[in-house]
Design an enzyme around this catalytic site. Structure first.
Site, PDB file in Angstrom:
ATOM      1  N   ARG A  18      -5.732  -8.174 -10.134  1.00  0.00           N
ATOM      2  CA  ARG A  18      -6.295  -9.471 -10.538  1.00  0.00           C
ATOM      3  C   ARG A  18      -7.751  -9.289 -10.914  1.00  0.00           C
ATOM      4  NH1 ARG A  18      -9.515 -10.095  -6.158  1.00  0.00           N
ATOM      5  NH2 ARG A  18      -8.704  -9.426  -4.149  1.00  0.00           N
ATOM      6  N   HIS A  34     -14.635  -6.495   7.300  1.00  0.00           N
ATOM      7  CA  HIS A  34     -13.908  -5.850   6.200  1.00  0.00           C
ATOM      8  C   HIS A  34     -13.890  -6.684   4.919  1.00  0.00           C
ATOM      9  CE1 HIS A  34     -12.479  -2.677   8.882  1.00  0.00           C
ATOM     10  NE2 HIS A  34     -12.118  -3.619   9.728  1.00  0.00           N
ATOM     11  N   GLU A  84      -3.485   6.463   8.662  1.00  0.00           N
ATOM     12  CA  GLU A  84      -4.349   7.302   7.838  1.00  0.00           C
ATOM     13  C   GLU A  84      -5.453   7.890   8.702  1.00  0.00           C
ATOM     14  OE1 GLU A  84      -4.458   5.272   3.383  1.00  0.00           O
ATOM     15  OE2 GLU A  84      -6.082   4.877   4.781  1.00  0.00           O
ATOM     16  N   LYS A  89       0.814  -1.223   0.000  1.00  0.00           N
ATOM     17  CA  LYS A  89       0.000   0.000   0.000  1.00  0.00           C
ATOM     18  C   LYS A  89       0.846   1.271   0.000  1.00  0.00           C
ATOM     19  CE  LYS A  89      -4.240  -1.895   2.035  1.00  0.00           C
ATOM     20  NZ  LYS A  89      -3.924  -3.317   1.944  1.00  0.00           N
TER      21      LYS A  89
END
Length: 480
Positions: A291, A234, A199, A115
């Site tokens: 993908r 999630h 974040e 990330k």
């Protein structure tokens, strides 16, 4: 390209094989010990045993898969999703052995798989990103300092993460050290990499992703968005296309941003750029999945394309013949992931034999399925049985069709997420389009689902009794 090895199992292996057959390409299936009688083997031209039941001894052993592919003179490998699909080392191994990897190049996978590296790659393209600190961090004092600047709540995330692992929401300063240690520990356990970053936490986000396609001739397209906000732990459970909240202007902006993300890593093939959208309709780049996505069928239905076919054509070196202006949204599609999980017991896996397994059929209903009646659900892999997809001329029609399809999907022997899917589709928040990623937390509980099931059973019993009494009146012969 005459022969493709599908390095996967279940519904996605079957999905890829069906398109390959349509294109006149032969397929090779791989299987583990527990999958000796798996459904996907019947759809392949050849089958090869790959190892013991645990995935780390079979479906994740890239060297063994390459070895078998070479023996069988395979031209290309399609990884599906999960397993080795986002493994840069496996893609590189294919490249070194002159086998086409049906997906992006290993460098793109590596770049977007981390990330922090992904954020670094896209920062020169003026793509909006969630405020935060774009370097790995281990010092709690530094974390507190950063958090004060961006404001609470914050999100601690694993740099190599996915699927909600190594992720912690922190509401206040005093919890940072403990939650950081937990996130790092979980990241090491799940990914072998303890790097985390911080974040700003978007409090009421929508999870919107954009499908992209890129060929080796410089063409990059977006195929609109998918709404993926209904999640548990999630993980997505229900997806739809298009989203109810995007205006044509916002759709175009997000589509262009997704194309730039693909450009930033020299992307090739089908990929998905994920964004968070806040309550003010500001969007932020989240990550790129390098993908084919589980939820790709909803995009196929609204855009009238076969994404697997296009993946294969791009891998063969062909240029995309579709232009961006050719693509239009047609109707609305929903997808429910049918997991062997008990929604009445915190979605815990439900293992057992499918004593009854009947699929719904009809216009506007598609089932991407990997099992059949009498089969056992193995404990070694992801517990998804199938994907139920419905398509209608509008959202209301697609939802109603989904409810009817769920009612006609008969599973006995295990618990599944079918009742949960019906609960969502009948909930006012979902029907109105006014929901976010906290749908499950806000509206769902096993008690509510149980009550709904009991009320439906009661209603069915009353209707049944009424029909029986009416039938008795008709059949009753008067006394002479």
């Amino acid at each position: 390209m005459k022969k493709i090895l599908v390095a996967n199992r279940g519904e996605i292996a079957i999905r890829v094989m069906k398109t390959a057959r349509k294109m006149g390409i032969k397929t090779v299936a791989i299987y583990s010990e527990v999958d000796r009688n798996a459904l996907h083997l019947r759809f392949a031209d050849q089958c090869v045993y790959i190892g013991e039941s645990p995935s780390n001894k079979s479906y994740l052993v890239g060297e063994r898969i390459i070895e078998e592919a070479k023996k069988l003179q395979v031209d290309a490998i399609h990884p599906g999703y999960g397993f080795l699909s986002e493994n840069a080392e496996f893609a590189e191994l294919c490249e070194k052995n002159n086998i086409i990897f049906i997906g992006p190049k290993s460098k793109s996978i590596e770049m977007m798989g981390n990330k922090l590296a992904a954020k670094d790659a896209v920062k020169n393209y003026n793509i909006p990103m969630v405020p935060g600190y774009d370097s790995a961090i281990t010092d709690p004092k530094k974390a507190i300092e950063i958090s004060r600047k961006i404001g609470f709540p914050i999100l601690i995330k694993a740099a190599a993460g996915g699927g909600g692992k190594g992720m912690r929401i922190v509401e206040n300063e005093k919890d940072i050290e403990e939650q950081m240690q937990r996130a790092i520990s979980e990241a090491v356990s799940a990914f072998g990499d303890g790097a985390v970053f911080i974040e700003k936490y978007i409090t009421s986000p929508r999870h919107i992703e954009v499908q992209v396609l890129a060929d080796s001739h410089g063409n990059i397209l977006h195929l609109f968005e998918r709404e993926c906000s209904v999640q548990r732990r999630h993980q997505k459970v229900i997806e739809e296309a298009p989203s109810t909240i995007l205006t044509p202007e916002l759709r175009e902006k997000m589509g262009k941003a997704a194309i730039l993300v693909a450009k930033s890593c020299n992307y090739l093939g089908a990929g998905t750029v994920e964004f968070l959208v806040d309550s003010e309709l500001n969007f932020y780049f989240l990550e790129m999945n390098t993908r084919l996505q589980v939820e790709h069928p909803v995009t196929e239905l609204i855009s009238n394309v076969d994404l697997v076919e296009l993946q294969i054509k791009i891998a063969r070196g062909e240029a995309l013949t579709i232009k961006q202006d050719d693509l239009k949204i047609h109707g609305h599609a929903l997808e429910l992931r049918i997991y062997a999980e008990d929604p009445m017991n915190n979605f815990l896996p439900s293992i057992g034999k499918l004593t009854t397994y009947k699929l719904p059929v009809g216009e506007g209903i598609r089932v991407d399925n990997g099992f059949e009646e009498g089969m056992d659900i193995p404990i070694y892999y992801d517990p998804m049985l199938a994907k139920l997809i419905t398509y209608g001329k509008n959202r209301e029609e697609a939802i109603q069709l989904m409810i009817e399809a769920i009612d006609n999907y008969t599973v006995e022997g295990i618990f599944t997420t079918l009742p949960f899917g019906k609960f969502v589709c009948q909930h006012e928040a979902f029907k109105s389009g006014n929901f976010d990623t906290h749908f499950v937390k806000k509206y769902y509980s096993p008690e509510k689902l149980k009550k709904e099931i009991e009320e439906e059973a009661q209603l069915a019993a009353i209707i049944g009794l009424k029909m029986y009494l009416e039938a008795q009146k008709i059949l009753k012969i008067p006394n002479n």
